[in-house]
Design a protein around this motif. Sequence first.
Motif, PDB file in Angstrom:
ATOM      1  N   ALA A  27      24.874  -8.479  72.019  1.00 25.56           N
ATOM      2  CA  ALA A  27      25.950  -8.221  71.066  1.00 25.56           C
ATOM      3  C   ALA A  27      27.282  -8.789  71.542  1.00 25.56           C
ATOM      4  N   ALA A  28      27.413  -9.075  72.828  1.00 21.77           N
ATOM      5  CA  ALA A  28      28.637  -9.631  73.406  1.00 21.77           C
ATOM      6  C   ALA A  28      28.242 -10.569  74.539  1.00 21.77           C
ATOM      7  N   ASP A  29      29.207 -11.365  75.027  1.00 19.06           N
ATOM      8  CA  ASP A  29      28.931 -12.206  76.190  1.00 19.06           C
ATOM      9  C   ASP A  29      28.645 -11.321  77.403  1.00 19.06           C
ATOM     10  N   LEU A  30      27.582 -11.665  78.147  1.00 18.13           N
ATOM     11  CA  LEU A  30      27.177 -10.909  79.324  1.00 18.13           C
ATOM     12  C   LEU A  30      27.077 -11.832  80.530  1.00 18.13           C
ATOM     13  N   SER A  31      27.262 -11.266  81.702  1.00 23.33           N
ATOM     14  CA  SER A  31      27.025 -12.027  82.919  1.00 23.33           C
ATOM     15  C   SER A  31      25.534 -12.073  83.214  1.00 23.33           C
ATOM     16  N   ARG A  56      25.615 -15.247  79.526  1.00 19.82           N
ATOM     17  CA  ARG A  56      24.694 -15.164  78.383  1.00 19.82           C
ATOM     18  C   ARG A  56      25.536 -14.932  77.143  1.00 19.82           C
ATOM     19  N   ARG A  57      25.628 -15.928  76.305  1.00 20.41           N
ATOM     20  CA  ARG A  57      26.527 -15.873  75.158  1.00 20.41           C
ATOM     21  C   ARG A  57      25.995 -14.909  74.093  1.00 20.41           C
ATOM     22  N   ALA A  58      26.905 -14.273  73.392  1.00 23.65           N
ATOM     23  CA  ALA A  58      26.533 -13.357  72.308  1.00 23.65           C
ATOM     24  C   ALA A  58      25.639 -14.087  71.306  1.00 23.65           C
ATOM     25  N   GLY A  59      24.504 -13.464  70.971  1.00 22.98           N
ATOM     26  CA  GLY A  59      23.597 -14.028  69.976  1.00 22.98           C
ATOM     27  C   GLY A  59      22.713 -15.152  70.470  1.00 22.98           C
TER      28      GLY A  59
END
Length: 407
Positions: free
Chosen positions: A56-60, A140-143
Amino acid sequence: MSDASPPAPPPPLPLEEAQRRLLDSVDALSAETVQLEESAGRCLATDLSSRRTQPAADLSAMDGYALRADDLAGPWQVVGESAAGHPYSGELRAGEAIRISTGAMMPAGGGAVLLQENATREGDAVSLNGEGEPTPRHIRRAGFDFRKGDVLLPRGTGLDAAKIALAISGGHETAEVARQANVAIIDSGDELAAEPGNLAQHQIPASNGAMLAALAAPHAAEIRRLGPVPDRLAALVAAFEAAEDCDVIVTSGGASVGDHDLVRPALEQWGAEIDFWRIAMKPGKPLLVARKGHRVVLGLPGNPVSSYVTAFLFLLPLLRKLGGAGSPLPVRISLPLAESLPAVGKRTEFVRARIENGAVRALSEQDSSALVSLSRAQCLIVRDAGSNAVSAGEMVPVYLLQNGGIA
């Protein structure tokens, strides 16, 4: 007494034509809603689309430090932490770093990650150690996995562990799946004994019913065992009547051309119509398909290997099709042959085999009654009708027996 000879049996159908006729004659059963955690082995009745975006959001993607994309030289001051499930609430400014864990949300303003092993930290001061640079590649980009509204799993998909996880991650707790069939299995034959430990010399244990039930179990809502039924017309008709409420009725034995093979006349007396009978395959030639209303009857041979192979190639695809599978037939794979095999005649042959060191080797015993070789087989080598001899090292088509041949 009439001296007239009985009519000649019809010529055997090619295997692929028989499979096509059987599967084209049925549709998936009605849909029902099940909990995803209880849906393993079921097939979707409708497309399953995502109700959310993942992530749902950018993650490391790594443990390290979140930095601004325009501030990659350092040094930086650590001003907070973002952990999985506990995001940093502020906005990242120039000269600042946020300690970040794998799977944690990137902070507002963050555009790169410095891996933990590429950083030197002294107190709250972080600097590069010369082993690597900060990069957005570790975000890890959202979506990136899927977005809300994406079709995650199309209709006809069989649900396994990974697909159940995907559906739940897509925001679902339940799924619409096709109902599984209710199946009746009828053992028939005067030589069969229900108690394997209590046999007369002329009897054999009634093992086919248990074998077929074990094959069908992953694809059936209920399995009803009937028999052993004696070789009497009235007894067979009564068995069919007892299975009236089932979707699929399977018989084992009695479908050939002998004086005591009474499945066909019993079906006719019960009111069923014979669709086709006899297939150009070995083992399993005397297979029969009939129907009465919505019910499908499969008359399998009585020899155990013939019964197993015809169930593998007809009963399991039928149950998968009724259960909503988009691809109900087993999947052929190719493997090199360990030893040469002779040419094939007018029937497609299925050779019991094992896989050794990446090559497939036919078992020495191929009699259609031999259960030891069937129990040791890992696969069936497919020898299409009219095939030439094949030498060791040549690639041959194979059906893996595990999981019903769905590779």
